[in-house]
Write a protein that holds these residues in place. Structure first.
Motif, PDB file in Angstrom:
ATOM      1  N   LEU A 211     111.000 -53.418 -23.284  1.00  0.00           N
ATOM      2  CA  LEU A 211     111.049 -53.681 -24.719  1.00  0.00           C
ATOM      3  C   LEU A 211     109.729 -53.256 -25.341  1.00  0.00           C
ATOM      4  CD1 LEU A 211     112.442 -57.346 -24.723  1.00  0.00           C
ATOM      5  CD2 LEU A 211     113.756 -55.294 -25.283  1.00  0.00           C
ATOM      6  N   SER A 212     109.775 -52.836 -26.594  1.00  0.00           N
ATOM      7  CA  SER A 212     108.538 -52.541 -27.320  1.00  0.00           C
ATOM      8  C   SER A 212     108.772 -52.765 -28.806  1.00  0.00           C
ATOM      9  CB  SER A 212     108.071 -51.104 -27.062  1.00  0.00           C
ATOM     10  OG  SER A 212     108.993 -50.172 -27.580  1.00  0.00           O
ATOM     11  N   GLY A 213     107.720 -53.146 -29.491  1.00  0.00           N
ATOM     12  CA  GLY A 213     107.809 -53.377 -30.927  1.00  0.00           C
ATOM     13  C   GLY A 213     106.771 -54.389 -31.357  1.00  0.00           C
ATOM     14  N   THR A 214     106.752 -54.702 -32.634  1.00  0.00           N
ATOM     15  CA  THR A 214     105.889 -55.783 -33.113  1.00  0.00           C
ATOM     16  C   THR A 214     106.497 -57.102 -32.669  1.00  0.00           C
ATOM     17  OG1 THR A 214     107.061 -56.068 -35.209  1.00  0.00           O
ATOM     18  CG2 THR A 214     105.301 -54.405 -35.139  1.00  0.00           C
ATOM     19  N   ALA A 215     105.716 -58.170 -32.753  1.00  0.00           N
ATOM     20  CA  ALA A 215     106.241 -59.484 -32.375  1.00  0.00           C
ATOM     21  C   ALA A 215     107.457 -59.833 -33.215  1.00  0.00           C
ATOM     22  CB  ALA A 215     105.148 -60.541 -32.531  1.00  0.00           C
ATOM     23  N   LEU A 218     110.545 -57.743 -32.122  1.00  0.00           N
ATOM     24  CA  LEU A 218     111.095 -58.192 -30.849  1.00  0.00           C
ATOM     25  C   LEU A 218     111.863 -59.500 -31.010  1.00  0.00           C
ATOM     26  CD1 LEU A 218     108.054 -57.412 -28.515  1.00  0.00           C
ATOM     27  CD2 LEU A 218     110.217 -56.173 -28.614  1.00  0.00           C
ATOM     28  N   LEU A 219     111.323 -60.399 -31.814  1.00  0.00           N
ATOM     29  CA  LEU A 219     111.983 -61.687 -32.003  1.00  0.00           C
ATOM     30  C   LEU A 219     113.264 -61.550 -32.818  1.00  0.00           C
ATOM     31  CD1 LEU A 219     108.833 -63.916 -32.626  1.00  0.00           C
ATOM     32  CD2 LEU A 219     110.336 -63.967 -30.627  1.00  0.00           C
ATOM     33  N   GLU A 220     113.249 -60.649 -33.786  1.00  0.00           N
ATOM     34  CA  GLU A 220     114.453 -60.432 -34.594  1.00  0.00           C
ATOM     35  C   GLU A 220     115.571 -59.792 -33.781  1.00  0.00           C
ATOM     36  OE1 GLU A 220     113.297 -58.140 -37.960  1.00  0.00           O
ATOM     37  OE2 GLU A 220     112.116 -59.764 -38.874  1.00  0.00           O
TER      38      GLU A 220
END
Length: 293
Positions: A211-215, A218-220
């Protein structure tokens, strides 16, 4: 500053420690999360040219880092999980020794040593011998040596290991300050250290970036939800055997649980705001704070 990791693999006698990793990073803070053995340290060691990839390339501003040689090393600062030192050296002498290895002139070395010691809060301990330092103080010296050459790429492997909560807060503030004009890549098992400072987060499992992305991204994207409820001891034991429990606390009248699940675990459960640690638990099946990354 741009760092591009293109289809990188590292194979050890048929075992892929890093498996087809592709990343693009610019100035800012990047966090690498994963359980022990996920491949984080191997990836970092390749980025620092300490080991060569079996396949793939790593580019710094379009140039192969293994062809740049000393030109790339001058841009790099690295804090490994364990760093060596001469125990009878004072903090100042140790940093002066590292500065000479990095090619800093005597005058520049003295200035940089004083600057970095102030940044990590060790200026009053510069005459102490390394062997007399606590684990947290040694870690701060390790961060200082990584910053001596004012690197444009700063790679930190478990940088907050051994630091107390106040020191970790100071470290996070320092990283935020440093990232304004450089690329910072850090791995840690303390999820809150990444959640609060990283502009981009990578979840690594079995050598791959899962996984990769902003916090927030990722949470969304996760289907999991966080739930809290208070149950009897017997009920709590049943729930804990069926679901991922991120926190269990005995209180008067029962046991308070925090649960990560796509479905409501029990009628008494109330939905709470998901955190990155909840997501880590959901992805890796263990409580994030208990993992030695």
């Amino acid at each position: 500053m741009e760092l591009v990791i293109s289809s990188v693999e590292k194979d050890y006698s048929g075992f892929k420690a890093v498996d087809n990793v592709n990343l693009e990073m610019n100035n800012g803070v990047y966090g690498l999360l994963g359980v022990n053995g996920a491949g984080k340290t191997t990836l970092m060691r390749m980025i620092c040219t300490l080991i060569h990839p079996t396949k793939g390339k790593i580019f710094c501003d379009g140039k192969d880092i293994f062809e740049m040689y000393g030109e790339y090393r001058k841009l790099l600062g690295y804090l490994p999980q364990e760093f060596g030192f001469y125990p009878d050296f004072s903090v100042f002498d140790y940093l002066r020794y590292i500065a000479s290895i990095k090619g800093l002139s005597s005058a520049l070395a003295r200035k940089r040593i004083n600057d970095v010691l102030q940044q990590v809060g060790m200026e009053k301990s510069k005459n102490k011998k390394m062997k007399k330092l606590s684990g947290g103080m040694k870690r701060r010296v390790g961060i200082a040596q990584a910053m001596l050459n004012d690197p444009k790429i700063l790679v930190l492997d478990e940088p907050t290991a051994g630091l107390d909560p106040n020191e970790r807060i100071r470290f996070r503030n320092l990283i935020s300050e440093l990232s304004q004009d450089r690329l910072v890549l850090l791995s840690t098992h303390i999820v809150s250290d990444i959640e609060s400072v990283a502009s981009q987060i990578f979840f690594m499992r079995d050598g791959r970036i899962e996984l990769s992305g902003t916090a927030d991204e990722l949470l969304e994207a996760t289907p999991a939800k966080a739930w809290e409820c208070t149950l009897s001891t017997n009920e709590a034991d049943i729930i804990q055997n069926r679901f991922c429990v991120s926190n269990r606390r005995v209180i008067r009248g029962g046991v308070e649980l925090r649960i990560v699940s796509e479905e409501r675990p029990c009628p008494e459960a109330c939905e709470e705001i998901m955190t990155l640690e909840d997501l880590f638990l959901y992805e890796f099946g263990e409580k994030a704070g208990d993992i030695d990354g």
